[in-house]
Design a protein around this motif. Structure first.
Motif, PDB file in Angstrom:
ATOM      1  N   SER A  39       0.847  -1.190   0.000  1.00 28.10           N
ATOM      2  CA  SER A  39       0.000   0.000   0.000  1.00 28.10           C
ATOM      3  C   SER A  39       0.888   1.249   0.000  1.00 28.10           C
ATOM      4  O   SER A  39       2.080   1.193   0.268  1.00 28.10           O
ATOM      5  N   VAL A  40       0.276   2.388  -0.351  1.00 31.15           N
ATOM      6  CA  VAL A  40       0.981   3.672  -0.402  1.00 31.15           C
ATOM      7  C   VAL A  40       0.664   4.442   0.870  1.00 31.15           C
ATOM      8  O   VAL A  40      -0.508   4.681   1.180  1.00 31.15           O
ATOM      9  N   VAL A  41       1.702   4.827   1.605  1.00 33.62           N
ATOM     10  CA  VAL A  41       1.546   5.624   2.819  1.00 33.62           C
ATOM     11  C   VAL A  41       1.996   7.042   2.487  1.00 33.62           C
ATOM     12  O   VAL A  41       3.056   7.234   1.897  1.00 33.62           O
ATOM     13  N   VAL A  42       1.185   8.042   2.830  1.00 34.12           N
ATOM     14  CA  VAL A  42       1.522   9.421   2.463  1.00 34.12           C
ATOM     15  C   VAL A  42       1.299  10.340   3.656  1.00 34.12           C
ATOM     16  O   VAL A  42       0.306  10.241   4.373  1.00 34.12           O
TER      17      VAL A  42
ATOM     18  N   ALA B  29      -0.240   9.186   9.200  1.00 38.85           N
ATOM     19  CA  ALA B  29      -0.155   9.245   7.751  1.00 38.85           C
ATOM     20  C   ALA B  29      -1.398   8.579   7.187  1.00 38.85           C
ATOM     21  O   ALA B  29      -2.115   7.875   7.904  1.00 38.85           O
ATOM     22  N   ALA B  30      -1.661   8.812   5.918  1.00 36.32           N
ATOM     23  CA  ALA B  30      -2.777   8.144   5.242  1.00 36.32           C
ATOM     24  C   ALA B  30      -2.238   6.923   4.505  1.00 36.32           C
ATOM     25  O   ALA B  30      -1.049   6.845   4.192  1.00 36.32           O
ATOM     26  N   VAL B  31      -3.112   5.967   4.250  1.00 36.75           N
ATOM     27  CA  VAL B  31      -2.707   4.749   3.554  1.00 36.75           C
ATOM     28  C   VAL B  31      -3.703   4.463   2.434  1.00 36.75           C
ATOM     29  O   VAL B  31      -4.919   4.493   2.648  1.00 36.75           O
ATOM     30  N   LEU B  32      -3.160   4.194   1.250  1.00 35.33           N
ATOM     31  CA  LEU B  32      -3.960   3.959   0.050  1.00 35.33           C
ATOM     32  C   LEU B  32      -3.663   2.579  -0.513  1.00 35.33           C
ATOM     33  O   LEU B  32      -2.515   2.129  -0.477  1.00 35.33           O
ATOM     34  N   THR B  33      -4.687   1.956  -1.081  1.00 37.00           N
ATOM     35  CA  THR B  33      -4.419   0.733  -1.850  1.00 37.00           C
ATOM     36  C   THR B  33      -3.903   1.162  -3.221  1.00 37.00           C
ATOM     37  O   THR B  33      -4.207   2.252  -3.704  1.00 37.00           O
TER      38      THR B  33
END
Lengths: 309, 309
Positions: A39-42, B29-33
């Motif tokens: 997953s992408v953490v931002v 932080a935010a997490v995206l698939t």
């Protein structure tokens, strides 16, 4: 000759190819490859001159370093591995080029140490104070991110280092606990985690609120930085450790069994980091401080909060 | 009661679950698939009060909208599909909460229109002017990103709309050409693309420099916005169209065959967008402007560049 474009040419000359970067600085956007199971953490953080640092005291290089370091600390708090970052700056028009280069060199130091290439940005100048905003991208493997929520009553609360007095220098020179976080999630199940940016009292309140629990902190167990004793402001070293903030240590919750084994084994010692137990989570949704003499009192969040009237 | 945390609670109440977002606002932080065959496109832009907008004139809502729109325009220039964004702000301490909400509502408008959730941010207050920095993430499918490089001698240069006079309002209300870019790359092979932010003359120079070619622009073909005629500053509407910037139209290079079919078919008409041919690329590495009377002259980049002494 000295403008945004000349600076961007300087930046691009410093650019080093990286296996994750398909398009680096100098296009409308950067492009990264992304492995299929991650997953992408931002996360993003902005530092403003006069509020987060005094430019003449800190120097632009340490400001650049800090701007990336605080983002790395947020990635660490999610147990994410750093991948890439971008940076936006509002520079002074006079002397801005020198400031820009120093900011960059400060970021570059951490960029290399943590393998997080600076893949793009936005360079502006204006008549206002220096502002720098960094956004960092990270990735989580199959274990997924560690969140603020997830702590359970009975969990032990552990900390990666001493707190307090960061304003005297630590806030500009700290090492973000990225490697520590990745090591921890390899060893145990970390139930919840946060980095201490606003102050232990405030950040513990965040963790407990998200986890729908309370906590007690034992003052006698709390590691305090020597700098916390160097104030003559009527506040005790303990108060500085509880509320100062910008420590950028990790606070996390684990089962008592995992906590005991971490304390015994001290697996972060090779990274120069000692783990401390500072208290426990409990079902009663309040924060309590147990003083060294055994008395207890409410632990009121008094960390940093931006005013917004 | 009115502080950063109260604002964050307000934000989180507005949060709507999104299938790509594993962790939204309110953690470190935010997490995206991320789908397995897509690269990550990342871009950032900062807007500063007094330089990029006049807050009292524009209103915070349109500033928030613009802060996201300029990032969407950069994603469009790579032919990337928007996925998520984060925002950092430095707000005034007095009146900051109202400004914060208006900024957010302005961003939210575009966020919904382009399905790009606002997954996190950093909210600060200070005594300086308003600063907002947005970072947008997008994704590219198997066709990959379209870059500034890739234009070839003989390519036609096409533009998605008229230029000039953006300062009179368009820079706050423009629609980023995201859907247009995605439609174009579905139809033809776009060799190179850039959005017009600094001014056609400067952005064309960027595209040509990256593509290692030159170009000629035919003034008679250049679509000019009516607003470009509303200046009394000694500069012609043509000069405004060439150099003003902040048009946020897409400039792109395609083969003459593809260009001719795009002009004939006008496939963006359902989106309300007309395609114009404004010139061609050529091997000689200079920029030339062909005037309506047939004379030609060098096209000197005179678009916006941030000063950095």
């Amino acid at each position: 000759v000295n403008g945004e474009q000349a600076y961007i040419r300087w930046l691009r000359q410093r650019w080093v190819a990286h296996p994750r970067v398909l398009v680096g600085p100098g296009d409308d956007a950067a492009v990264l490859t992304w492995p299929s199971d991650r997953s992408v953490v931002v996360t993003t953080d902005m530092l403003m001159e006069g509020t987060c640092f005094v430019l003449a005291q800190a120097g632009a290089r340490r400001v650049g370093r800090k701007a990336l370091a605080v983002n790395l600390s947020d990635l660490a708090a999610m147990a994410a591995r750093p991948v890439a970052c971008v940076v936006s700056v509002a520079l002074p028009q006079v002397g801005g080029r020198a400031v820009a280069e120093e900011l960059y060199l400060g970021m570059e130091e951490l960029s290399k140490a943590f393998d997080i290439p600076i893949v793009g940005g936005d360079t502006n100048s204006w008549s206002g104070p220096l502002v720098i905003a960094v956004t960092a991208l990270g990735e989580c493997g199959p274990r997924g991110p560690v969140r603020r929520r997830g702590a359970q009553a009975g969990d032990w609360l552990l900390l990666t280092g001493p707190l307090g007095g960061s304003l005297l220098g630590h806030h500009l020179t700290f090492t973000p606990r990225v490697r520590e976080a990745l090591t921890l999630v390899d060893l145990v199940r970390v139930h919840a985690m946060i980095d201490i940016s606003d102050g232990l009292s405030t950040d513990l309140a965040h963790l407990c609120q998200e986890s729908d629990c309370g906590a007690c902190v034992e003052a006698a167990l709390l590691p305090i930085r020597p700098e916390a004793e160097q104030f003559d402001d009527g506040r005790s070293p303990l108060e500085h450790a509880l509320h100062d903030g910008e420590d950028f240590e990790l606070l996390f919750a684990v089962s008592p069994e995992d906590g005991a084994s971490l304390l015994a084994d001290q697996p972060l010692q090779p990274l120069g980091v000692h783990l401390y137990r500072i208290g426990s989570c409990r079902s009663e949704k309040t924060l309590t401080l147990i003083l060294p003499d055994g008395r207890s009192q409410p632990l009121v969040p008094r960390g940093y909060e931006h005013r917004l009237d």
